[in-house]
Design an enzyme around this catalytic site. Structure first.
Site, PDB file in Angstrom:
ATOM      1  N   HIS A 153       0.825  -1.219   0.012  1.00  0.00           N
ATOM      2  CA  HIS A 153       0.188  -0.501   0.180  1.00  0.00           C
ATOM      3  C   HIS A 153       1.240   0.927  -0.192  1.00  0.00           C
ATOM      4  O   HIS A 153       2.133   1.295  -0.004  1.00  0.00           O
ATOM      5  CB  HIS A 153      -0.613   0.132   0.989  1.00  0.00           C
ATOM      6  CG  HIS A 153       0.457   0.457   3.062  1.00  0.00           C
ATOM      7  ND1 HIS A 153       0.428  -0.743   3.101  1.00  0.00           N
ATOM      8  CD2 HIS A 153      -0.070   1.116   3.037  1.00  0.00           C
ATOM      9  CE1 HIS A 153       0.983  -0.667   4.575  1.00  0.00           C
ATOM     10  NE2 HIS A 153       0.854   0.403   4.512  1.00  0.00           N
ATOM     11  N   HIS A 200      -5.773  -1.634   5.013  1.00  0.00           N
ATOM     12  CA  HIS A 200      -5.851  -0.241   4.173  1.00  0.00           C
ATOM     13  C   HIS A 200      -5.010  -0.950   2.610  1.00  0.00           C
ATOM     14  O   HIS A 200      -4.010  -1.986   2.922  1.00  0.00           O
ATOM     15  CB  HIS A 200      -4.859   0.807   5.180  1.00  0.00           C
ATOM     16  CG  HIS A 200      -3.921   0.021   5.284  1.00  0.00           C
ATOM     17  ND1 HIS A 200      -3.360  -0.502   5.087  1.00  0.00           N
ATOM     18  CD2 HIS A 200      -2.996   0.778   5.839  1.00  0.00           C
ATOM     19  CE1 HIS A 200      -2.161  -0.713   6.150  1.00  0.00           C
ATOM     20  NE2 HIS A 200      -2.067   0.813   6.265  1.00  0.00           N
ATOM     21  N   HIS A 215       4.825   6.923   2.328  1.00  0.00           N
ATOM     22  CA  HIS A 215       5.631   5.381   2.903  1.00  0.00           C
ATOM     23  C   HIS A 215       5.393   4.409   1.160  1.00  0.00           C
ATOM     24  O   HIS A 215       3.767   5.343   0.394  1.00  0.00           O
ATOM     25  CB  HIS A 215       5.325   5.232   3.820  1.00  0.00           C
ATOM     26  CG  HIS A 215       4.139   5.035   4.344  1.00  0.00           C
ATOM     27  ND1 HIS A 215       3.435   5.358   5.451  1.00  0.00           N
ATOM     28  CD2 HIS A 215       3.992   3.606   4.248  1.00  0.00           C
ATOM     29  CE1 HIS A 215       3.204   4.341   5.714  1.00  0.00           C
ATOM     30  NE2 HIS A 215       2.784   3.402   5.098  1.00  0.00           N
ATOM     31  N   HIS A 247       1.247  -0.021  15.106  1.00  0.00           N
ATOM     32  CA  HIS A 247       0.027   1.369  14.665  1.00  0.00           C
ATOM     33  C   HIS A 247      -0.626   0.326  15.351  1.00  0.00           C
ATOM     34  O   HIS A 247      -1.231  -0.476  15.877  1.00  0.00           O
ATOM     35  CB  HIS A 247      -0.234   1.013  13.200  1.00  0.00           C
ATOM     36  CG  HIS A 247       0.883   1.198  12.342  1.00  0.00           C
ATOM     37  ND1 HIS A 247       2.083   2.360  12.363  1.00  0.00           N
ATOM     38  CD2 HIS A 247       1.256   0.380  11.444  1.00  0.00           C
ATOM     39  CE1 HIS A 247       2.680   2.268  11.862  1.00  0.00           C
ATOM     40  NE2 HIS A 247       2.232   1.722  10.916  1.00  0.00           N
ATOM     41  N   TYR A 256       9.529   2.488   9.791  1.00  0.00           N
ATOM     42  CA  TYR A 256       8.946   3.074   8.921  1.00  0.00           C
ATOM     43  C   TYR A 256      11.070   3.582   8.829  1.00  0.00           C
ATOM     44  O   TYR A 256      11.582   3.450   9.726  1.00  0.00           O
ATOM     45  CB  TYR A 256       9.199   4.694   9.145  1.00  0.00           C
ATOM     46  CG  TYR A 256       7.538   4.470   9.299  1.00  0.00           C
ATOM     47  CD1 TYR A 256       6.497   3.951   7.786  1.00  0.00           C
ATOM     48  CD2 TYR A 256       6.401   4.889  10.148  1.00  0.00           C
ATOM     49  CE1 TYR A 256       5.561   4.107   8.235  1.00  0.00           C
ATOM     50  CE2 TYR A 256       5.562   4.210   9.899  1.00  0.00           C
ATOM     51  CZ  TYR A 256       4.594   4.301   9.233  1.00  0.00           C
ATOM     52  OH  TYR A 256       3.482   4.405   9.165  1.00  0.00           O
ATOM     53  N   GLU A 266       7.991   1.587   4.150  1.00  0.00           N
ATOM     54  CA  GLU A 266       7.548   0.623   5.176  1.00  0.00           C
ATOM     55  C   GLU A 266       8.038  -0.773   5.036  1.00  0.00           C
ATOM     56  O   GLU A 266       7.472  -0.986   4.344  1.00  0.00           O
ATOM     57  CB  GLU A 266       6.405   0.981   6.235  1.00  0.00           C
ATOM     58  CG  GLU A 266       5.974   0.104   6.829  1.00  0.00           C
ATOM     59  CD  GLU A 266       3.914   0.742   7.447  1.00  0.00           C
ATOM     60  OE1 GLU A 266       3.340   0.634   6.616  1.00  0.00           O
ATOM     61  OE2 GLU A 266       3.723   0.699   8.484  1.00  0.00           O
TER      62      GLU A 266
END
Lengths: 308, 110
Positions: A153, A200, A215, A247, A256, A266
């Site tokens: 993503h 996501h 990112h 997270h 990161y 990431e």
């Protein structure tokens, strides 16, 4: 939702300041396969567990950042359907002919209200040495470097993230999984969207500018692999932003770091599964520290402001 | 006095001072020395957070985003400290790129 529309993130074309430095990073450290460096100088790479020919395109330029993010859709008919819907929604839509990237079919391009170029495509050649499918072993040869499984993503920064999210939700059928809002609920600060059962496939954060990359993210198998990636980052002096950590949002475990041109990457694993009947999870900005970095429980300026 | 082949880097804004080898990048040498006199962003010439103006001293630079250091700015001695190699003792002034947001809030001078 059975996935009949947009399937998943398919590729990201990233600008780098020095292609040789970038190849050491993405190929040798992260472990992507170099598919080819094409005649125009762009490098095409693929993670070991991806069936399609390439997922990361590196283009040498004098300013880093994201040229375009591509999403794969289910068929050429679906591609045409979305092209019509995007036009009807008032977006500027253009067509990129097949072969502009080697092995990639015709693309439908639009620019989001936050200034990001997004491509839809239905066809990409299969990788020559993609994952095995007959009595399949885990891999043909053992993964290298950070052992990234796939491009997963992007998080994009821009001004009118509500309008961009509306395009993905209302036109392309994405679902809102999670969001960060101001305590009064008046303003959205961060938006997490999925076209699948992932927590996501695309994330958006409000920022006073257009077209920024926060990112490009890659999936790892386990927390153990996150640790291995962290070991490699120290061994090879890779610029780390933060992590290993977790997270609150998506619950992913993460590091990161930056490529040699300053584009943030990431590597992550885990996170919950989303189904379209699930309610939206909402964080308020006063809890943003925990939402973003669950262990540190505090944001850093760098995460909020450093973009390419 | 700095050891052989190491150059003294001084930050005029805050009096920060550290040494940096000729093959080392100023920002990385600062971090290795445990200092925080220049803000640290991507460390790759991309984000503009560590932009400085070289007031005194000879230097070379590696690739930097033209968004943050264009040709005219480069000619005026602006550079990203993460891509800055000293060729002598340097005196620098902080000059965060106007194209980046860092820092989020006003902070007291360090």
């Amino acid at each position: 939702m059975s996935m009949t529309g947009v399937l998943r993130p398919g590729f990201a074309q990233v600008r780098v300041l020095d292609l040789d430095e970038a190849l050491v990073h993405y190929r040798d450290r992260m472990g992507l396969e170099l598919v080819e460096v094409a005649g125009d100088g762009r490098a095409y790479l693929r993670a070991y567990d991806e069936f399609d020919r390439h997922s990361i395109v590196l283009r040498e330029a004098d300013e880093p950042g994201l040229d375009v993010m591509g999403f794969k859709v289910a068929s050429e008919e679906v591609l045409e359907f979305y092209a019509g819907k995007l036009r009807a929604a008032g977006l500027m839509v253009s067509t990129i002919p097949a072969g502009e990237q080697p092995g990639l079919g015709r693309r439908v391009r639009f620019v989001t209200p936050t200034g990001h170029a997004i491509d839809l495509f239905a066809s990409m050649e299969r990788a020559e040495n993609g994952p095995m499918i007959d009595n399949p072993d885990l891999w043909r040869t053992e993964p290298r470097g950070m052992r990234v499984i796939r491009f997963d993503h992007c998080l994009l920064y821009g001004d009118d993230i509500d309008a961009t999210a509306a395009v993905f939700r209302d036109v392309l059928g994405f679902s809102l999984t999670e969001q960060v809002v101001t305590p009064d609920g008046e303003e959205t600060i961060a938006i997490f969207l999925t076209c699948s059962t992932k927590a996501h496939d695309l994330a958006l954060v409000r920022y006073p500018g257009k077209g920024k990359l926060h990112h490009v993210s890659f999936l790892l198998e386990s927390w153990t692999d996150i640790g291995h990636a962290a070991d490699l980052m120290t061994r090879y002096n890779i610029s780390v932003d933060i992590g290993p950590t977790r997270h609150g949002i998506t619950r992913g475990q993460t590091i990161y770091f930056f490529d040699p041109s300053g584009n943030r990457n990431e590597v992550f694993c885990g996170g919950y599964q989303f189904y379209p009947d699930h309610p939206v999870r909402t964080w308020t900005a006063d809890e943003a520290g925990k939402a973003i970095f669950y262990y540190e429980r505090a944001l850093n300026d760098r995460f909020m402001t450093v973009v390419t | 006095m700095a050891p052989d082949h190491r150059h003294r880097v001084t930050i005029r804004d805050n009096g920060g001072s550290f040494t940096c080898g000729a093959d080392d990048r100023v920002l990385i040498a600062m971090e290795k020395g445990g200092k925080a006199d220049i803000p640290v962003g991507c460390r790759g010439g991309g984000c503009g957070v560590c932009r400085v103006r070289v007031l005194e001293g000879a230097f070379e630079t590696g690739p930097m985003s033209k968004r943050h250091v264009g040709p005219a700015e480069k000619a005026q001695g602006l550079a990203l400290a993460c891509r800055l190699y000293p060729r002598g003792d340097l005196v620098l002034a902080l000059d965060v790129s106007p194209h980046c947001l860092y820092p989020v809030e006003e902070t007291a001078g360090s």
